[in-house]
Design a protein around this motif. Structure first.
Motif, PDB file in Angstrom:
ATOM      1  N   GLU A  31      11.747  12.876 -28.966  1.00 50.83           N
ATOM      2  CA  GLU A  31      12.662  11.745 -29.146  1.00 50.83           C
ATOM      3  C   GLU A  31      11.944  10.427 -28.924  1.00 50.83           C
ATOM      4  OE1 GLU A  31      15.882  11.212 -30.097  1.00 50.83           O
ATOM      5  OE2 GLU A  31      15.739  13.269 -30.800  1.00 50.83           O
ATOM      6  N   LEU A  32      11.066  10.380 -27.926  1.00 50.91           N
ATOM      7  CA  LEU A  32      10.294   9.170 -27.671  1.00 50.91           C
ATOM      8  C   LEU A  32       9.463   8.806 -28.893  1.00 50.91           C
ATOM      9  CD1 LEU A  32       8.999   6.994 -25.832  1.00 50.91           C
ATOM     10  CD2 LEU A  32       7.372   8.743 -25.094  1.00 50.91           C
ATOM     11  N   MET A  33       8.871   9.791 -29.502  1.00 49.60           N
ATOM     12  CA  MET A  33       8.004   9.547 -30.647  1.00 49.60           C
ATOM     13  C   MET A  33       8.790   9.187 -31.900  1.00 49.60           C
ATOM     14  SD  MET A  33       5.076  12.075 -32.140  1.00 49.60           S
ATOM     15  CE  MET A  33       3.924  11.519 -33.403  1.00 49.60           C
ATOM     16  N   PRO A  50      -3.814   7.099 -36.545  1.00 47.75           N
ATOM     17  CA  PRO A  50      -4.591   6.924 -35.302  1.00 47.75           C
ATOM     18  C   PRO A  50      -3.946   5.975 -34.297  1.00 47.75           C
ATOM     19  CG  PRO A  50      -6.072   7.019 -37.165  1.00 47.75           C
ATOM     20  CD  PRO A  50      -4.687   6.954 -37.737  1.00 47.75           C
ATOM     21  N   PRO A  51      -3.504   4.764 -34.709  1.00 50.01           N
ATOM     22  CA  PRO A  51      -2.840   3.917 -33.709  1.00 50.01           C
ATOM     23  C   PRO A  51      -1.507   4.470 -33.237  1.00 50.01           C
ATOM     24  CG  PRO A  51      -2.773   2.884 -35.884  1.00 50.01           C
ATOM     25  CD  PRO A  51      -3.712   4.037 -35.978  1.00 50.01           C
ATOM     26  N   LEU A  52      -0.789   5.168 -34.121  1.00 49.31           N
ATOM     27  CA  LEU A  52       0.476   5.770 -33.704  1.00 49.31           C
ATOM     28  C   LEU A  52       0.250   6.805 -32.612  1.00 49.31           C
ATOM     29  CD1 LEU A  52       2.435   6.405 -37.043  1.00 49.31           C
ATOM     30  CD2 LEU A  52       2.718   4.528 -35.436  1.00 49.31           C
ATOM     31  N   MET A  53      -0.716   7.687 -32.829  1.00 51.54           N
ATOM     32  CA  MET A  53      -0.971   8.744 -31.859  1.00 51.54           C
ATOM     33  C   MET A  53      -1.548   8.178 -30.565  1.00 51.54           C
ATOM     34  SD  MET A  53       0.326  11.094 -33.576  1.00 51.54           S
ATOM     35  CE  MET A  53       0.074  12.455 -32.429  1.00 51.54           C
ATOM     36  N   TRP A  54      -2.350   7.132 -30.682  1.00 57.51           N
ATOM     37  CA  TRP A  54      -2.876   6.469 -29.473  1.00 57.51           C
ATOM     38  C   TRP A  54      -1.724   5.891 -28.670  1.00 57.51           C
ATOM     39  CZ3 TRP A  54      -2.264   1.371 -28.015  1.00 57.51           C
ATOM     40  CH2 TRP A  54      -2.983   0.976 -26.875  1.00 57.51           C
ATOM     41  N   TRP A  55      -0.782   5.234 -29.351  1.00 57.51           N
ATOM     42  CA  TRP A  55       0.362   4.637 -28.657  1.00 57.51           C
ATOM     43  C   TRP A  55       1.168   5.719 -27.943  1.00 57.51           C
ATOM     44  CZ3 TRP A  55       5.594   5.276 -28.645  1.00 57.51           C
ATOM     45  CH2 TRP A  55       6.345   4.268 -28.017  1.00 57.51           C
ATOM     46  N   PHE A  56       1.404   6.816 -28.645  1.00 59.67           N
ATOM     47  CA  PHE A  56       2.200   7.881 -28.056  1.00 59.67           C
ATOM     48  C   PHE A  56       1.503   8.465 -26.826  1.00 59.67           C
ATOM     49  CE2 PHE A  56       3.296  12.475 -27.908  1.00 59.67           C
ATOM     50  CZ  PHE A  56       4.625  12.331 -27.523  1.00 59.67           C
ATOM     51  N   SER A  57       0.201   8.707 -26.921  1.00 63.10           N
ATOM     52  CA  SER A  57      -0.536   9.260 -25.780  1.00 63.10           C
ATOM     53  C   SER A  57      -0.485   8.307 -24.590  1.00 63.10           C
ATOM     54  CB  SER A  57      -1.998   9.520 -26.161  1.00 63.10           C
ATOM     55  OG  SER A  57      -2.067  10.513 -27.157  1.00 63.10           O
ATOM     56  N   ARG A  58      -0.627   7.045 -24.865  1.00 61.85           N
ATOM     57  CA  ARG A  58      -0.585   6.030 -23.792  1.00 61.85           C
ATOM     58  C   ARG A  58       0.799   5.997 -23.155  1.00 61.85           C
ATOM     59  NH1 ARG A  58       0.735   0.494 -23.795  1.00 61.85           N
ATOM     60  NH2 ARG A  58      -0.377  -0.728 -22.218  1.00 61.85           N
ATOM     61  N   LYS A  59       1.837   6.060 -23.981  1.00 68.68           N
ATOM     62  CA  LYS A  59       3.200   6.006 -23.472  1.00 68.68           C
ATOM     63  C   LYS A  59       3.511   7.235 -22.634  1.00 68.68           C
ATOM     64  CE  LYS A  59       6.457   2.962 -23.758  1.00 68.68           C
ATOM     65  NZ  LYS A  59       6.209   1.576 -23.333  1.00 68.68           N
ATOM     66  N   MET A  60       3.048   8.378 -23.071  1.00 67.91           N
ATOM     67  CA  MET A  60       3.289   9.606 -22.329  1.00 67.91           C
ATOM     68  C   MET A  60       2.660   9.542 -20.939  1.00 67.91           C
ATOM     69  SD  MET A  60       5.181  11.807 -23.892  1.00 67.91           S
ATOM     70  CE  MET A  60       4.724  13.296 -23.018  1.00 67.91           C
ATOM     71  N   ARG A  61       1.498   8.911 -20.834  1.00 68.80           N
ATOM     72  CA  ARG A  61       0.816   8.815 -19.539  1.00 68.80           C
ATOM     73  C   ARG A  61       1.520   7.859 -18.601  1.00 68.80           C
ATOM     74  NH1 ARG A  61      -3.901   8.774 -22.888  1.00 68.80           N
ATOM     75  NH2 ARG A  61      -4.027   6.500 -22.667  1.00 68.80           N
ATOM     76  N   GLN A 101      14.033   1.198 -20.787  1.00 71.98           N
ATOM     77  CA  GLN A 101      14.320   1.912 -22.028  1.00 71.98           C
ATOM     78  C   GLN A 101      13.056   1.986 -22.859  1.00 71.98           C
ATOM     79  OE1 GLN A 101      17.422   0.190 -24.351  1.00 71.98           O
ATOM     80  NE2 GLN A 101      17.378   1.788 -25.912  1.00 71.98           N
ATOM     81  N   GLU A 102      12.663   3.207 -23.202  1.00 64.71           N
ATOM     82  CA  GLU A 102      11.487   3.391 -24.033  1.00 64.71           C
ATOM     83  C   GLU A 102      11.830   3.085 -25.487  1.00 64.71           C
ATOM     84  OE1 GLU A 102       8.762   3.827 -22.757  1.00 64.71           O
ATOM     85  OE2 GLU A 102       9.069   4.784 -20.829  1.00 64.71           O
ATOM     86  N   VAL A 103      10.859   2.618 -26.234  1.00 65.68           N
ATOM     87  CA  VAL A 103      11.043   2.419 -27.665  1.00 65.68           C
ATOM     88  C   VAL A 103      10.329   3.530 -28.397  1.00 65.68           C
ATOM     89  CG1 VAL A 103      11.224  -0.074 -27.486  1.00 65.68           C
ATOM     90  CG2 VAL A 103       8.986   0.946 -27.807  1.00 65.68           C
ATOM     91  N   SER A 104      10.750   3.756 -29.634  1.00 67.14           N
ATOM     92  CA  SER A 104      10.149   4.846 -30.394  1.00 67.14           C
ATOM     93  C   SER A 104       8.777   4.446 -30.893  1.00 67.14           C
ATOM     94  CB  SER A 104      11.032   5.198 -31.589  1.00 67.14           C
ATOM     95  OG  SER A 104      10.933   4.199 -32.587  1.00 67.14           O
ATOM     96  N   LEU A 105       8.029   5.438 -31.314  1.00 67.07           N
ATOM     97  CA  LEU A 105       6.692   5.241 -31.839  1.00 67.07           C
ATOM     98  C   LEU A 105       6.706   4.333 -33.058  1.00 67.07           C
ATOM     99  CD1 LEU A 105       3.729   6.302 -31.664  1.00 67.07           C
ATOM    100  CD2 LEU A 105       4.414   8.102 -33.224  1.00 67.07           C
ATOM    101  N   VAL A 106       7.587   4.618 -34.002  1.00 73.32           N
ATOM    102  CA  VAL A 106       7.609   3.804 -35.212  1.00 73.32           C
ATOM    103  C   VAL A 106       8.086   2.390 -34.908  1.00 73.32           C
ATOM    104  CG1 VAL A 106       7.902   5.745 -36.773  1.00 73.32           C
ATOM    105  CG2 VAL A 106       9.917   4.698 -35.801  1.00 73.32           C
ATOM    106  N   ASP A 107       9.010   2.227 -33.961  1.00 69.71           N
ATOM    107  CA  ASP A 107       9.462   0.884 -33.604  1.00 69.71           C
ATOM    108  C   ASP A 107       8.321   0.060 -33.040  1.00 69.71           C
ATOM    109  OD1 ASP A 107      12.003   1.476 -34.392  1.00 69.71           O
ATOM    110  OD2 ASP A 107      12.741   1.934 -32.383  1.00 69.71           O
ATOM    111  N   ALA A 108       7.472   0.692 -32.236  1.00 69.76           N
ATOM    112  CA  ALA A 108       6.377  -0.028 -31.608  1.00 69.76           C
ATOM    113  C   ALA A 108       5.356  -0.509 -32.620  1.00 69.76           C
ATOM    114  CB  ALA A 108       5.683   0.866 -30.580  1.00 69.76           C
TER     115      ALA A 108
END
Length: 284
Positions: A203-205, A250-261, A268-275
């Motif tokens: 859901e975060l992604m 690549p930037p999408l997956m980097w953002w997601f990995s960073r957010k997960m950490r 409130q978290e924002v989604s990957l595509v929103d970011a």
């Protein structure tokens, strides 16, 4: 004209079947559950312009090559050769890979990939001999980017893209057209079940994007088939991933990995595509 639809008892498959049935086309619905097939046939024959004699159903598990060949053969003996195949049968069981039973992983690969291959094989030889026919493979937006908790589903739907591309290279010289589409989240019975199982990390992604209706997805698919398109995409973000994935992912997956950490449970978290782009919609 004869259209065969796997996964035709509900969701996208049924919505596509309704569009063709309303045109006066002979439609064969294939799915596993006979009760749902009976209900689906009832929905099609309730359409005022539909001749009930133009609708038939066959209960089959497309994961079985022999069952699929037999069912397709029966349908073709009744309604004539298949002119359009809609390979829509599929399942999804989201779960983190290390928590997913091997049987659940295997079932998704078998149904989504091998099940599609089985039904394509059942009609392909005849289409080649007649030098005509259309094959539509229903993939998913999940084929375009890896999603947490969807290892089996992403693998099976991504493999369909390679299958469709390679088969298209072989089929073109025989006049057989192969098309693949990549729908977004779609309001179907399976989607509602999927949402009850979807990991929070997914859901975060993916974000809280409104899913498409099955009717809207079906209309775009049929329109794309009418126009002879080889690939059908849905919405700005999925189209962008399809054409510019090597640059975008690549930037999408980097953002997601960073957010997960950094998840702390606060705010409130924002989604990957929103970011990435300020909220481009996956489904419109």
């Amino acid at each position: 004209m004869h259209v065969i639809v796997t996964g035709g008892s509900s969701g996208i498959g049924l919505a596509i079947a309704k569009l063709y049935a309303a045109r006066g086309t002979r439609v064969s619905l294939l799915a596993r559950h006979s009760g749902r097939l009976d209900q689906a046939r009832g929905e099609l024959t309730a359409i005022s312009s539909v001749d009930p004699s133009h609708i038939q159903i066959a209960s089959v598990d497309v994961a079985s090559a022999s069952q699929t060949l037999e069912a397709v053969g029966l349908c073709e003996r009744t309604f004539g050769p298949c002119d359009i195949l809609i390979a829509s049968a599929g399942i999804v069981e989201p779960s983190a890979f290390d928590a997913m039973p091997a049987a659940a992983f295997d079932e998704q690969i078998t149904t989504n990939l091998l099940g599609t291959a089985n039904v394509v094989r059942a009609v392909y030889k005849g289409m080649k001999a007649r030098r005509g026919g259309k094959i539509m493979m229903i993939s998913s937006g999940a084929a375009l980017i890896g999603i947490y908790g969807y290892t089996a589903y992403c693998a099976s739907k991504s493999a369909l893209a390679g299958f469709a591309e390679a088969l298209s290279a072989e089929a073109g010289v025989s006049g057989v057209r192969v098309t693949i589409c990549f729908p977004p989240d779609t309001l179907t019975p399976q989607y509602r079940r999927e949402m009850s199982m979807r990991p929070a990390e997914a859901e975060l992604m993916m974000g809280a994007v409104k899913p498409w209706s099955a009717d809207a997805v079906a209309a775009r698919i049929v329109r794309g088939l009418d126009r002879g398109k080889a690939r059908i995409h849905f919405g700005l973000s999925l189209t962008a991933l399809a054409y510019f994935g090597p640059l975008i992912k690549p930037p999408l997956m980097w953002w997601f990995s960073r957010k997960m950490r950094k998840i702390t449970g606060q705010g409130q978290e924002v989604s990957l595509v929103d970011a990435v782009d300020g909220g481009f919609d996956r489904g419109k």
